[in-house]
Write an enzyme that holds these catalytic residues in place. Structure first.
Site, short mmCIF file in Angstrom:
data_model
loop_
_atom_site.label_atom_id
_atom_site.label_comp_id
_atom_site.label_asym_id
_atom_site.label_seq_id
_atom_site.Cartn_x
_atom_site.Cartn_y
_atom_site.Cartn_z
N SER A 289 0.80 -1.24 0.00
CA SER A 289 0.00 0.00 0.00
C SER A 289 0.83 1.28 0.00
CB SER A 289 -0.97 0.01 1.18
OG SER A 289 -2.15 -0.64 0.81
N TYR B 77 -4.05 2.61 7.74
CA TYR B 77 -5.22 1.76 7.96
C TYR B 77 -6.08 2.37 9.08
CZ TYR B 77 -2.12 -1.16 5.23
OH TYR B 77 -1.26 -1.61 4.27
N VAL C 223 1.36 -3.61 3.82
CA VAL C 223 1.43 -4.91 4.49
C VAL C 223 2.73 -5.67 4.21
CG1 VAL C 223 -1.08 -5.19 4.72
CG2 VAL C 223 0.10 -6.16 2.74
N LYS D 179 0.38 3.34 -3.01
CA LYS D 179 -0.78 4.25 -3.14
C LYS D 179 -0.34 5.72 -3.00
CE LYS D 179 -4.31 0.92 -1.49
NZ LYS D 179 -3.67 -0.37 -1.32
N TYR E 180 -3.00 -1.95 -10.80
CA TYR E 180 -3.00 -1.82 -9.34
C TYR E 180 -2.15 -2.92 -8.68
CZ TYR E 180 -4.61 -2.26 -4.53
OH TYR E 180 -4.64 -2.38 -3.16
#
Ligand code: GLU
Length: 303
Positions: free
Chosen positions: A64, A239, A257, A67, A187
């Site tokens: 992530s 998160y 992660v 992102k 992605y």
């Protein structure tokens, strides 16, 4: 400030805890077999001073953290219109939740949950070869060639039923323009980029320099855009633990992660920590402890 002895001290402090607690991400085999007892830390200051210690040059899966860079490309390419289809609020739900999308008409809460990143990715796919563009951005930002771990990308694709559900669901609301399979493929590849702490500390440098590229001096984002990325990292980057991060660490952070966390001290430096064993929130357990030690010892904070 002399950072090298401080980072070495943090590595020594955490050494006894390496691999002792937390769980390595296990949803795909390529992540599940990463040995837990590893820890790296690296930083680069606004004026180019670098320090790093532990496993700081071992490459790991961005997951992530990608992102953050997809959002950067999206803000640069799409500008304000990016926000037509993405919100800026913490979700309060798991990063891959479908629930809010139903009641909020396919508009994800923020760009750092999976649905939000898929919406950003869709906008990138409309503009260019978004896989190549991501590698090119990261390579120029850190000064080294960067690549995808194709095994990770393939496993993400073969197990990514929930991401497929999110993308199809948004498509049903008319919020995804491109072919869902193409958006998912991009992605998954973005998640599968591999870089080290040192490379990431360098690559995120524009976030502590008003959007200016650390090596080329090119304006990657405007100063205002860079501040907004930092605001989103602080409120949505970790998160469901953003409140805990603000409380314990006090810096904008983006985690993944794979066990990495990128943190920004605005106007001062960017920092990256990595340790694969995660807390139940999905954030690196020792990574978070290391950031807490760093801010406690330096007094650096956005508050
Ligand atoms: N590839 C993961 C997913 O989309 C990203 C997980 C993460 O780092 O949050 O499920």
């Amino acid at each position: 400030m002399q950072f090298q002895p401080l980072l070495e001290e943090i590595v020594a402090t955490l050494q006894p805890e390496l691999g002792a607690a937390g769980q390595v991400a296990s949803y795909i085999p390529a992540l599940a077999r990463v040995p837990a007892p590893q820890f790296g830390i690296a930083l680069r200051t606004r004026d180019g001073q670098e320090a790093h210690a532990g496993d700081s040059t071992t490459r790991f899966s961005l997951q992530s953290i990608s992102k953050l860079f997809a959002l950067t490309l999206g803000m640069r390419e799409v500008g304000e219109a990016l926000w037509d289809r993405i919100g800026r609020e913490p979700s309060g739900n798991p990063f891959n939740s479908l629930v809010q999308l139903e009641t909020e008409q396919g508009i994800p809460r923020n760009p750092f949950i999976n649905a939000g990143a898929l919406a950003v990715t869709d906008r990138l796919v409309s503009r260019f070869d978004a896989k190549a563009e991501m590698l090119s951005l990261l390579s120029t930002l850190c000064g080294d060639p960067v690549d995808f771990d194709e095994e990770v990308a393939a496993s993400e694709a073969s197990t990514g039923f929930r991401n497929a559900a999110l993308a199809n669901f948004m498509k049903s609301f008319g919020r995804i323009d491109n072919d869902v399979g193409t958006v998912l493929d991009v992605y998954f590849h973005h998640c599968a980029v591999r870089m080290s702490c040192l490379q990431l500390a360098r690559a995120a440098g524009f976030l502590c320099r008003d959007g200016v590229h650390p090596y080329t001096g090119q304006q990657l984002l405007t100063g205002r855009q860079a501040r907004r990325v930092n605001a989103l990292m602080l409120t949505c980057g970790t998160y469901d633990a953003a409140g805990e991060f603000a409380f314990r660490v006090g810096l904008p952070c983006k985690s993944g992660v794979g066990g990495g966390i990128v943190a920004v001290v605005p106007d001062r430096l960017t920092l990256c920590v990595w340790s694969p064993a995660l807390e139940p929130t999905g954030n690196s357990l020792l990574g978070m402890k290391a950031l807490e030690l760093f801010t406690a010892k330096t007094g650096l904070s956005v508050f």
